[in-house]
Design a protein around this motif. Sequence first.
Motif, PDB file in Angstrom:
ATOM      1  N   GLY A 137      -2.380 -23.415  59.078  1.00 59.12           N
ATOM      2  CA  GLY A 137      -1.748 -21.894  59.112  1.00 59.12           C
ATOM      3  C   GLY A 137      -2.902 -21.525  59.874  1.00 59.12           C
ATOM      4  N   ALA A 138      -4.117 -21.351  59.882  1.00 63.01           N
ATOM      5  CA  ALA A 138      -5.173 -20.827  60.464  1.00 63.01           C
ATOM      6  C   ALA A 138      -5.234 -21.426  61.840  1.00 63.01           C
ATOM      7  CB  ALA A 138      -6.393 -20.945  59.511  1.00 63.01           C
ATOM      8  N   ALA A 139      -4.988 -22.755  62.222  1.00 62.73           N
ATOM      9  CA  ALA A 139      -5.097 -23.212  63.194  1.00 62.73           C
ATOM     10  C   ALA A 139      -3.897 -22.897  64.106  1.00 62.73           C
ATOM     11  CB  ALA A 139      -4.967 -24.789  63.197  1.00 62.73           C
ATOM     12  N   LEU A 140      -2.722 -22.651  63.588  1.00 60.47           N
ATOM     13  CA  LEU A 140      -1.683 -22.051  64.249  1.00 60.47           C
ATOM     14  C   LEU A 140      -1.700 -20.654  64.628  1.00 60.47           C
ATOM     15  CD1 LEU A 140       1.782 -23.664  62.521  1.00 60.47           C
ATOM     16  CD2 LEU A 140       0.369 -24.495  64.640  1.00 60.47           C
ATOM     17  N   GLU A 141      -2.482 -19.845  63.875  1.00 56.83           N
ATOM     18  CA  GLU A 141      -2.428 -18.486  64.117  1.00 56.83           C
ATOM     19  C   GLU A 141      -3.371 -18.174  65.213  1.00 56.83           C
ATOM     20  OE1 GLU A 141      -4.249 -14.648  61.640  1.00 56.83           O
ATOM     21  OE2 GLU A 141      -3.434 -16.015  60.488  1.00 56.83           O
ATOM     22  N   TYR A 142      -4.401 -19.037  65.382  1.00 54.07           N
ATOM     23  CA  TYR A 142      -5.488 -18.808  66.556  1.00 54.07           C
ATOM     24  C   TYR A 142      -5.232 -19.805  67.401  1.00 54.07           C
ATOM     25  CZ  TYR A 142      -7.646 -16.048  62.775  1.00 54.07           C
ATOM     26  OH  TYR A 142      -7.990 -15.127  61.811  1.00 54.07           O
ATOM     27  N   LYS A 143      -3.901 -20.500  67.572  1.00 53.95           N
ATOM     28  CA  LYS A 143      -3.597 -21.454  68.847  1.00 53.95           C
ATOM     29  C   LYS A 143      -4.336 -22.462  68.928  1.00 53.95           C
ATOM     30  CE  LYS A 143      -0.653 -18.100  70.136  1.00 53.95           C
ATOM     31  NZ  LYS A 143       0.412 -17.655  69.019  1.00 53.95           N
ATOM     32  N   GLY A 144      -4.836 -23.009  67.812  1.00 57.39           N
ATOM     33  CA  GLY A 144      -5.560 -24.173  67.833  1.00 57.39           C
ATOM     34  C   GLY A 144      -4.681 -25.436  67.619  1.00 57.39           C
ATOM     35  N   LEU A 145      -3.878 -25.673  68.548  1.00 61.90           N
ATOM     36  CA  LEU A 145      -2.965 -26.927  68.381  1.00 61.90           C
ATOM     37  C   LEU A 145      -3.486 -28.316  68.243  1.00 61.90           C
ATOM     38  CD1 LEU A 145      -0.147 -25.760  71.052  1.00 61.90           C
ATOM     39  CD2 LEU A 145      -0.205 -25.400  68.716  1.00 61.90           C
TER      40      LEU A 145
ATOM     41  N   LYS B 197       6.917 -27.087  69.199  1.00 55.30           N
ATOM     42  CA  LYS B 197       7.653 -26.085  70.016  1.00 55.30           C
ATOM     43  C   LYS B 197       6.449 -25.212  70.396  1.00 55.30           C
ATOM     44  CE  LYS B 197      10.387 -21.926  69.068  1.00 55.30           C
ATOM     45  NZ  LYS B 197      10.374 -20.686  68.382  1.00 55.30           N
ATOM     46  N   MET B 198       5.417 -24.882  69.664  1.00 54.14           N
ATOM     47  CA  MET B 198       4.219 -24.011  70.456  1.00 54.14           C
ATOM     48  C   MET B 198       3.643 -24.819  71.718  1.00 54.14           C
ATOM     49  SD  MET B 198       2.634 -22.543  66.885  1.00 54.14           S
ATOM     50  CE  MET B 198       1.203 -21.515  67.650  1.00 54.14           C
ATOM     51  N   ALA B 199       3.516 -26.110  71.441  1.00 50.43           N
ATOM     52  CA  ALA B 199       2.772 -26.938  72.533  1.00 50.43           C
ATOM     53  C   ALA B 199       3.778 -26.679  73.744  1.00 50.43           C
ATOM     54  CB  ALA B 199       2.675 -28.212  71.981  1.00 50.43           C
ATOM     55  N   LEU B 200       5.008 -26.981  73.646  1.00 53.46           N
ATOM     56  CA  LEU B 200       5.830 -26.785  74.888  1.00 53.46           C
ATOM     57  C   LEU B 200       5.804 -25.313  75.443  1.00 53.46           C
ATOM     58  CD1 LEU B 200       9.114 -28.775  73.976  1.00 53.46           C
ATOM     59  CD2 LEU B 200       7.126 -29.546  75.555  1.00 53.46           C
ATOM     60  N   GLU B 201       5.832 -24.400  74.530  1.00 52.44           N
ATOM     61  CA  GLU B 201       5.670 -22.696  75.164  1.00 52.44           C
ATOM     62  C   GLU B 201       4.264 -22.675  75.772  1.00 52.44           C
ATOM     63  OE1 GLU B 201       6.200 -20.623  71.538  1.00 52.44           O
ATOM     64  OE2 GLU B 201       8.235 -20.837  71.415  1.00 52.44           O
ATOM     65  N   GLN B 202       3.445 -23.364  75.380  1.00 47.97           N
ATOM     66  CA  GLN B 202       1.980 -23.397  75.944  1.00 47.97           C
ATOM     67  C   GLN B 202       1.764 -24.206  77.104  1.00 47.97           C
ATOM     68  OE1 GLN B 202      -1.234 -23.122  73.089  1.00 47.97           O
ATOM     69  NE2 GLN B 202       0.172 -21.932  71.628  1.00 47.97           N
ATOM     70  N   GLN B 203       2.877 -25.310  77.312  1.00 48.12           N
ATOM     71  CA  GLN B 203       2.794 -26.198  78.336  1.00 48.12           C
ATOM     72  C   GLN B 203       1.630 -27.112  78.061  1.00 48.12           C
ATOM     73  OE1 GLN B 203       2.646 -24.411  82.252  1.00 48.12           O
ATOM     74  NE2 GLN B 203       4.852 -23.568  82.168  1.00 48.12           N
ATOM     75  N   ASN B 204       1.500 -27.307  76.868  1.00 46.71           N
ATOM     76  CA  ASN B 204       0.360 -28.269  76.358  1.00 46.71           C
ATOM     77  C   ASN B 204       1.113 -29.712  75.985  1.00 46.71           C
ATOM     78  OD1 ASN B 204      -1.508 -30.108  75.116  1.00 46.71           O
ATOM     79  ND2 ASN B 204      -2.398 -28.219  74.110  1.00 46.71           N
ATOM     80  N   LEU B 205       1.565 -30.236  77.240  1.00 45.93           N
ATOM     81  CA  LEU B 205       2.471 -31.572  76.909  1.00 45.93           C
ATOM     82  C   LEU B 205       1.726 -32.636  76.378  1.00 45.93           C
ATOM     83  CD1 LEU B 205       4.012 -31.425  80.723  1.00 45.93           C
ATOM     84  CD2 LEU B 205       4.752 -30.328  78.631  1.00 45.93           C
ATOM     85  N   TYR B 206       0.492 -32.734  76.136  1.00 46.68           N
ATOM     86  CA  TYR B 206      -0.228 -33.920  75.549  1.00 46.68           C
ATOM     87  C   TYR B 206       0.049 -33.705  74.095  1.00 46.68           C
ATOM     88  CZ  TYR B 206      -2.574 -35.322  79.875  1.00 46.68           C
ATOM     89  OH  TYR B 206      -2.789 -35.867  80.862  1.00 46.68           O
ATOM     90  N   VAL B 207      -0.012 -32.555  73.607  1.00 46.28           N
ATOM     91  CA  VAL B 207       0.239 -32.216  72.145  1.00 46.28           C
ATOM     92  C   VAL B 207       1.534 -32.222  71.773  1.00 46.28           C
ATOM     93  CG1 VAL B 207       0.098 -30.371  70.418  1.00 46.28           C
ATOM     94  CG2 VAL B 207      -1.879 -31.004  71.667  1.00 46.28           C
ATOM     95  N   ALA B 208       2.490 -31.926  72.786  1.00 49.67           N
ATOM     96  CA  ALA B 208       3.853 -32.009  72.485  1.00 49.67           C
ATOM     97  C   ALA B 208       4.449 -33.369  72.368  1.00 49.67           C
ATOM     98  CB  ALA B 208       4.679 -31.367  73.650  1.00 49.67           C
ATOM     99  N   GLU B 209       3.875 -34.351  73.443  1.00 45.88           N
ATOM    100  CA  GLU B 209       4.039 -35.516  73.070  1.00 45.88           C
ATOM    101  C   GLU B 209       3.741 -36.571  71.842  1.00 45.88           C
ATOM    102  OE1 GLU B 209       2.435 -39.991  75.224  1.00 45.88           O
ATOM    103  OE2 GLU B 209       1.971 -38.110  76.034  1.00 45.88           O
ATOM    104  N   ARG B 210       2.523 -36.107  71.374  1.00 46.29           N
ATOM    105  CA  ARG B 210       2.075 -36.444  70.130  1.00 46.29           C
ATOM    106  C   ARG B 210       2.754 -35.980  68.822  1.00 46.29           C
ATOM    107  NH1 ARG B 210       1.921 -38.710  66.497  1.00 46.29           N
ATOM    108  NH2 ARG B 210       0.131 -38.963  64.797  1.00 46.29           N
ATOM    109  N   CYS B 211       3.335 -34.872  68.947  1.00 50.20           N
ATOM    110  CA  CYS B 211       4.349 -34.085  68.012  1.00 50.20           C
ATOM    111  C   CYS B 211       5.398 -34.904  67.916  1.00 50.20           C
ATOM    112  CB  CYS B 211       4.548 -32.826  68.346  1.00 50.20           C
ATOM    113  SG  CYS B 211       3.174 -31.843  67.925  1.00 50.20           S
ATOM    114  N   TYR B 212       6.165 -35.534  68.978  1.00 46.24           N
ATOM    115  CA  TYR B 212       7.612 -35.818  69.050  1.00 46.24           C
ATOM    116  C   TYR B 212       7.263 -37.194  68.685  1.00 46.24           C
ATOM    117  CZ  TYR B 212       9.385 -31.688  70.745  1.00 46.24           C
ATOM    118  OH  TYR B 212       9.922 -30.325  70.598  1.00 46.24           O
ATOM    119  N   ALA B 213       6.224 -37.899  68.868  1.00 45.28           N
ATOM    120  CA  ALA B 213       5.765 -39.288  68.558  1.00 45.28           C
ATOM    121  C   ALA B 213       5.893 -39.513  67.033  1.00 45.28           C
ATOM    122  CB  ALA B 213       4.530 -39.860  69.331  1.00 45.28           C
TER     123      ALA B 213
END
Length: 118
Positions: free
Chosen positions: A41-49, A74-90
């Motif tokens: 929760g703290a990581a999300l609050e401070y945008k530490g994806l 969802k947050m990764a896509l909103e921030q255009q952090n495509l590497y994190v988004a890829e890891r999440c969907y995997a």
Amino acid sequence: MYQIKGDVESIERSEGKTEVLVDDGANTVSYNLDEALIEFGAALEYKGLDRAVEILEPLELTPETEANWKTVAKMALEQQNLYVAERCYAALGNIAKADYLRKINKLVAAEGINNFRV
């Protein structure tokens, strides 16, 4: 998630554990909190994806962690952090999205984020 009845008397943190003491009128009840979820929760609050992914990776895929992976995706896509988004969907088993994002990430690495193909 706990249904808590009564008033929170104190929150005690020691040796990597967090415990909430609740007075329900007749007696005092103790609830142990999940440290990984608090840190998540703290990581999300401070945008530490990246940190949120590190916290989720060792956890078993349950309905709760699946929801957390979806939130990070969802947050990764909103921030255009495509590497994190890829890891999440995997992690979620959405191979089609993970594969597509991997291809986009390769394009970004080869041609830059501002290329029209990206």
